[in-house]
Scaffold this active site. Structure first.
Site, PDB file in Angstrom:
ATOM      1  N   LEU A  73       0.830  -1.204   0.000  1.00 41.35           N
ATOM      2  CA  LEU A  73       0.000   0.000   0.000  1.00 41.35           C
ATOM      3  C   LEU A  73       0.865   1.255   0.000  1.00 41.35           C
ATOM      4  O   LEU A  73       2.080   1.192   0.186  1.00 41.35           O
ATOM      5  CB  LEU A  73      -0.907  -0.017   1.243  1.00 41.35           C
ATOM      6  CG  LEU A  73      -1.899  -1.182   1.330  1.00 41.35           C
ATOM      7  CD1 LEU A  73      -2.578  -1.189   2.689  1.00 41.35           C
ATOM      8  CD2 LEU A  73      -2.931  -1.102   0.207  1.00 41.35           C
ATOM      9  N   LYS A 100       8.819  -1.325   1.354  1.00 38.28           N
ATOM     10  CA  LYS A 100       9.573  -0.193   1.868  1.00 38.28           C
ATOM     11  C   LYS A 100       8.883   1.108   1.409  1.00 38.28           C
ATOM     12  O   LYS A 100       8.135   1.080   0.418  1.00 38.28           O
ATOM     13  CB  LYS A 100      11.020  -0.272   1.388  1.00 38.28           C
ATOM     14  CG  LYS A 100      11.160  -0.432  -0.148  1.00 38.28           C
ATOM     15  CD  LYS A 100      10.868   0.826  -0.845  1.00 38.28           C
ATOM     16  CE  LYS A 100      10.572   0.919  -2.212  1.00 38.28           C
ATOM     17  NZ  LYS A 100      10.001   2.172  -2.660  1.00 38.28           N
TER      18      LYS A 100
END
Length: 339
Positions: A80, A103
């Site tokens: 997301l 990340k």
């Protein structure tokens, strides 16, 4: 550590039908007998259905909460927007799921510490998806530095620059914890820390702003406790259109790497030292495949991972410090899902 008795296949659900998901998870899983990508959820259920049909996933969930609660899933992959990583990692841990989170791990260091504490109290594997870290090329760079072939390290320069001229992209959205340093620069910071051997102090930073809050490019000067210095450079839109590299300089030699992030596409590593000059080449197997191997091994057999929540905290501390040094606000967690 994984709970005792966890068996293959490791069943993973995807939280969001993101563009990165096939590359980072679905495709590598096809060649990994220990992993099954079993479900997907998206804010638009029709998009989730299309994604599942295209990639052969068995189940579609109407929303993120029902996917996380699915008792037939062992782990959640979170691709997301940055500002939502912390929120949904918390939810996954509360549901007893292992987590592979894209990340940057969270919006900022404070949130990273909160998640790291939750992970430490659980028996779940929580891993940040810095896939390059698991590729043999990155392991070899560390080995060469540790061997002393370059002598005492003096300078570490890392870059992650690519063109993203679509300014409506969520990666430029401050409310979703966007910015060049977050999206591209987190790699440059992580490589500087990994190859530099420690968490550095931020000496100075200069941003090229997209607006008053969001950077489209960033350069930061670093100083390590061991006396060596560094520079991280990142960009999503600047004159430095494409630069993915690492350069390590020691008293007795230097090492240059072209494309340490996704070496499966192309790479070149050159070492100059008292031993002469040489070029080393590495496997074209995808960095994402090595990463998935490591995640499965951690969950199924309790093997250690390199990109732990504690490592993520250190990375976010440097990122926050760079933003402060550049006079830009530290990113904050998103209050709600994007519209």
């Amino acid at each position: 550590m994984a709970e005792s008795g966890q068996r293959a296949p490791l069943r993973i659900g995807i939280l969001g039908a993101a563009r990165i998901a096939p590359l980072a998870l679905v495709n590598p899983a096809k060649a990994n007998a220990e992993v099954e990508v079993a479900a997907v959820a998206a804010r638009d259920v029709s998009r989730a259905r299309d994604f599942a049909a295209k990639h052969g996933l068995a189940r579609v969930h109407d929303n993120y909460d029902t996917l996380i609660a699915d008792p037939n899933l062992d782990a959640i992959y979170i691709p997301l927007p940055n500002g939502l990583h912390g929120r949904w990692t918390r939810a996954a841990l509360a549901a007893g799921k292992h987590v592979l989170c894209e990340k940057p791990f969270t919006a900022n260091a404070i949130e990273a510490r909160e998640i790291a504490e939750l992970a430490a109290k659980s028996d779940r594997v929580v891993m940040e998806a810095f896939h390059y870290r698991y590729h043999p090329l990155a392991l070899r760079v560390e080995q060469i530095v540790a061997s002393g072939e370059l002598g005492k390290l003096r300078r570490v320069e890392t870059s992650m620059c690519f063109p993203l001229p679509k300014f409506s992209d969520i990666r430029y959205n401050f409310s979703l914890a966007g910015g060049a340093l977050m999206d591209a620069g987190c790699y440059a910071v992580h490589m500087a820390r990994t190859f530099g051997g420690a968490a550095p102090e931020v000496v100075s930073a200069q941003a090229k702003p997209r607006d008053s809050q969001v950077d489209r490019a960033m350069v930061a000067e670093l100083r390590f406790a061991g006396g060596h210095t560094g520079r991280v450079r990142c960009s999503m839109w600047s004159s430095d259109l494409l630069n993915i590299s690492a350069h390590l300089i020691g008293d007795d030699g230097e090492l240059r790497v072209l494309n340490p992030v996704v070496p499966q596409y192309f790479h070149r590593m050159t070492v100059r030292s008292a031993n002469g000059k040489r070029v080393e080449r590495f496997s074209r197997r995808a960095s994402y495949a090595y990463q998935l191997d490591a995640f499965a091994a951690a969950v199924l057999r309790g093997e250690p991972v390199k990109t732990t929540p504690e490592d993520a905290v250190e990375n976010m501390i440097v990122i926050d410090a760079i933003y402060r040094a550049a006079g830009l606000p530290v990113r904050q967690p998103s209050g709600a899902s994007p519209s």
